[in-house]
Scaffold this motif. Structure first.
Motif, PDB file in Angstrom:
ATOM      1  N   GLU A 185       0.819  -1.206   0.000  1.00  0.00           N
ATOM      2  CA  GLU A 185       0.000   0.000   0.000  1.00  0.00           C
ATOM      3  C   GLU A 185       0.859   1.266   0.000  1.00  0.00           C
ATOM      4  O   GLU A 185       0.557   2.231  -0.713  1.00  0.00           O
ATOM      5  CB  GLU A 185      -0.916   0.001   1.228  1.00  0.00           C
ATOM      6  CG  GLU A 185      -1.824   1.216   1.341  1.00  0.00           C
ATOM      7  CD  GLU A 185      -2.857   1.321   0.248  1.00  0.00           C
ATOM      8  OE1 GLU A 185      -3.393   2.420   0.030  1.00  0.00           O
ATOM      9  OE2 GLU A 185      -3.122   0.284  -0.422  1.00  0.00           O
ATOM     10  N   THR A 186       1.946   1.274   0.780  1.00  0.00           N
ATOM     11  CA  THR A 186       2.789   2.474   0.872  1.00  0.00           C
ATOM     12  C   THR A 186       3.617   2.693  -0.383  1.00  0.00           C
ATOM     13  O   THR A 186       4.121   3.798  -0.604  1.00  0.00           O
ATOM     14  CB  THR A 186       3.728   2.396   2.086  1.00  0.00           C
ATOM     15  OG1 THR A 186       4.497   1.183   2.029  1.00  0.00           O
ATOM     16  CG2 THR A 186       2.950   2.433   3.383  1.00  0.00           C
ATOM     17  N   ASN A 187       3.765   1.665  -1.206  1.00  0.00           N
ATOM     18  CA  ASN A 187       4.557   1.798  -2.428  1.00  0.00           C
ATOM     19  C   ASN A 187       3.701   1.852  -3.687  1.00  0.00           C
ATOM     20  O   ASN A 187       4.223   1.772  -4.801  1.00  0.00           O
ATOM     21  CB  ASN A 187       5.554   0.640  -2.547  1.00  0.00           C
ATOM     22  CG  ASN A 187       6.753   0.802  -1.630  1.00  0.00           C
ATOM     23  OD1 ASN A 187       7.638   1.606  -1.891  1.00  0.00           O
ATOM     24  ND2 ASN A 187       6.782   0.043  -0.555  1.00  0.00           N
ATOM     25  N   LYS A 188       2.394   2.019  -3.529  1.00  0.00           N
ATOM     26  CA  LYS A 188       1.515   2.017  -4.697  1.00  0.00           C
ATOM     27  C   LYS A 188       1.759   3.232  -5.588  1.00  0.00           C
ATOM     28  O   LYS A 188       1.449   3.199  -6.783  1.00  0.00           O
ATOM     29  CB  LYS A 188       0.054   1.974  -4.246  1.00  0.00           C
ATOM     30  CG  LYS A 188      -0.427   3.218  -3.510  1.00  0.00           C
ATOM     31  CD  LYS A 188      -1.885   3.076  -3.106  1.00  0.00           C
ATOM     32  CE  LYS A 188      -2.381   4.343  -2.397  1.00  0.00           C
ATOM     33  NZ  LYS A 188      -3.811   4.218  -1.995  1.00  0.00           N
ATOM     34  N   ASP A 189       2.319   4.303  -5.015  1.00  0.00           N
ATOM     35  CA  ASP A 189       2.588   5.511  -5.800  1.00  0.00           C
ATOM     36  C   ASP A 189       4.038   5.610  -6.241  1.00  0.00           C
ATOM     37  O   ASP A 189       4.509   6.689  -6.616  1.00  0.00           O
ATOM     38  CB  ASP A 189       2.219   6.761  -4.992  1.00  0.00           C
ATOM     39  CG  ASP A 189       0.738   6.819  -4.663  1.00  0.00           C
ATOM     40  OD1 ASP A 189      -0.067   6.399  -5.504  1.00  0.00           O
ATOM     41  OD2 ASP A 189       0.394   7.271  -3.557  1.00  0.00           O
ATOM     42  N   ARG A 190       4.769   4.491  -6.187  1.00  0.00           N
ATOM     43  CA  ARG A 190       6.184   4.503  -6.602  1.00  0.00           C
ATOM     44  C   ARG A 190       6.302   4.981  -8.042  1.00  0.00           C
ATOM     45  O   ARG A 190       5.612   4.470  -8.928  1.00  0.00           O
ATOM     46  CB  ARG A 190       6.773   3.096  -6.487  1.00  0.00           C
ATOM     47  CG  ARG A 190       8.215   2.997  -6.969  1.00  0.00           C
ATOM     48  CD  ARG A 190       8.657   1.546  -7.065  1.00  0.00           C
ATOM     49  NE  ARG A 190       8.773   0.948  -5.754  1.00  0.00           N
ATOM     50  CZ  ARG A 190       9.893   0.993  -5.011  1.00  0.00           C
ATOM     51  NH1 ARG A 190      10.965   1.613  -5.467  1.00  0.00           N
ATOM     52  NH2 ARG A 190       9.917   0.418  -3.829  1.00  0.00           N
ATOM     53  N   PRO A 191       7.170   5.968  -8.290  1.00  0.00           N
ATOM     54  CA  PRO A 191       7.365   6.447  -9.661  1.00  0.00           C
ATOM     55  C   PRO A 191       7.820   5.315 -10.575  1.00  0.00           C
ATOM     56  O   PRO A 191       8.535   4.402 -10.149  1.00  0.00           O
ATOM     57  CB  PRO A 191       8.452   7.519  -9.519  1.00  0.00           C
ATOM     58  CG  PRO A 191       8.341   7.963  -8.089  1.00  0.00           C
ATOM     59  CD  PRO A 191       7.967   6.726  -7.326  1.00  0.00           C
TER      60      PRO A 191
END
Length: 231
Positions: A185-191
């Motif tokens: 969940e915390t890495n769902k917005d990883r570029p």
């Protein structure tokens, strides 16, 4: 009288029992906050920036030390001149006086190097702390949201040891561990550019690592490095 007392005790017991039955069942879940923090793409990005800052600081220290070594060489040359009997007494006296001034220059340079290293360590430590505090705040929000969705009543962090040096959680059923779910969940917005996780960096949260080495350094016998001034 005795009958009345027994009646009151019975009513009290029934009341206590109903209170216990009214309490919600405890649902416990665990999470490894350290793993989530280290796996976060923002931590990887921050680690890269911290390493770059350390490298640049190291290069500056090396350059300052080179400048200091030049002063040391000049000092040694002046000392040799002050002892050279081929020169006039006046020339030797001037060389000796210039050597004394050069020592003062060396001391100032030594102090500047030490202060630069101290200031750099302090700045990097603060940057690490700011990054850690803000990111952990965001991670905690995600943990709380997932915990609420699962109907959890208590979340335990299993990452660190206790004061006795043993794990804070000795055993936890994997079914109650939400670590991987939080990582996802915390890495769902990883570029997209950093879609492939980099190898875990040395924990940037450890400020002790942010100390530029003194390189070769420069010292002259009898020349003491002055203490760095505190900001």
């Amino acid at each position: 009288m005795n009958k009345m007392i027994r009646t009151l005790l019975t009513l009290a017991a029934l009341g206590a029992g109903s209170t216990l039955l009214a309490q919600p069942a405890v649902k416990l879940i665990v999470v490894d906050m350290a793993k989530v923090y280290d796996s976060h793409y923002k931590t990887e990005e921050a680690n890269a920036k911290f390493r770059d800052a350390e490298q640049k600081a190291q290069e500056q220290v090396e350059e300052m030390n080179k400048q200091g070594q030049i002063l040391v060489d000049e000092y040694k040359e002046l000392i040799e001149q002050s002892k050279n009997t081929v020169l006039t007494a006046e020339a030797r006296s001037k060389a000796e006086a210039d050597a004394q001034k050069k020592i003062e220059d060396i001391q100032r340079k030594q102090g500047a190097v030490q202060k630069f290293r101290s200031d750099t360590v302090s700045t990097l430590q603060q940057r690490v702390k700011n990054h850690r505090d803000l990111l952990l705040e965001d991670i905690t929000k995600v943990v709380n949201d997932i915990a609420k969705k699962k109907g959890a009543t208590l979340v335990v962090d299993k990452s660190g040891p206790t004061l006795f040096g043993i794990p804070s959680v000795l055993y936890a059923d994997p079914a109650f561990d939400i670590t991987e779910e939080v990582v996802k969940e915390t890495n769902k917005d990883r570029p997209a550019a950093s879609a492939t996780p980099a190898a875990p960096a040395a924990k940037a949260a450890t400020p002790a690592a942010t100390t530029p080495a003194p390189a070769t350094g420069f010292n002259v016998p009898g020349v003491t490095t002055p203490p760095a001034k505190k900001n």
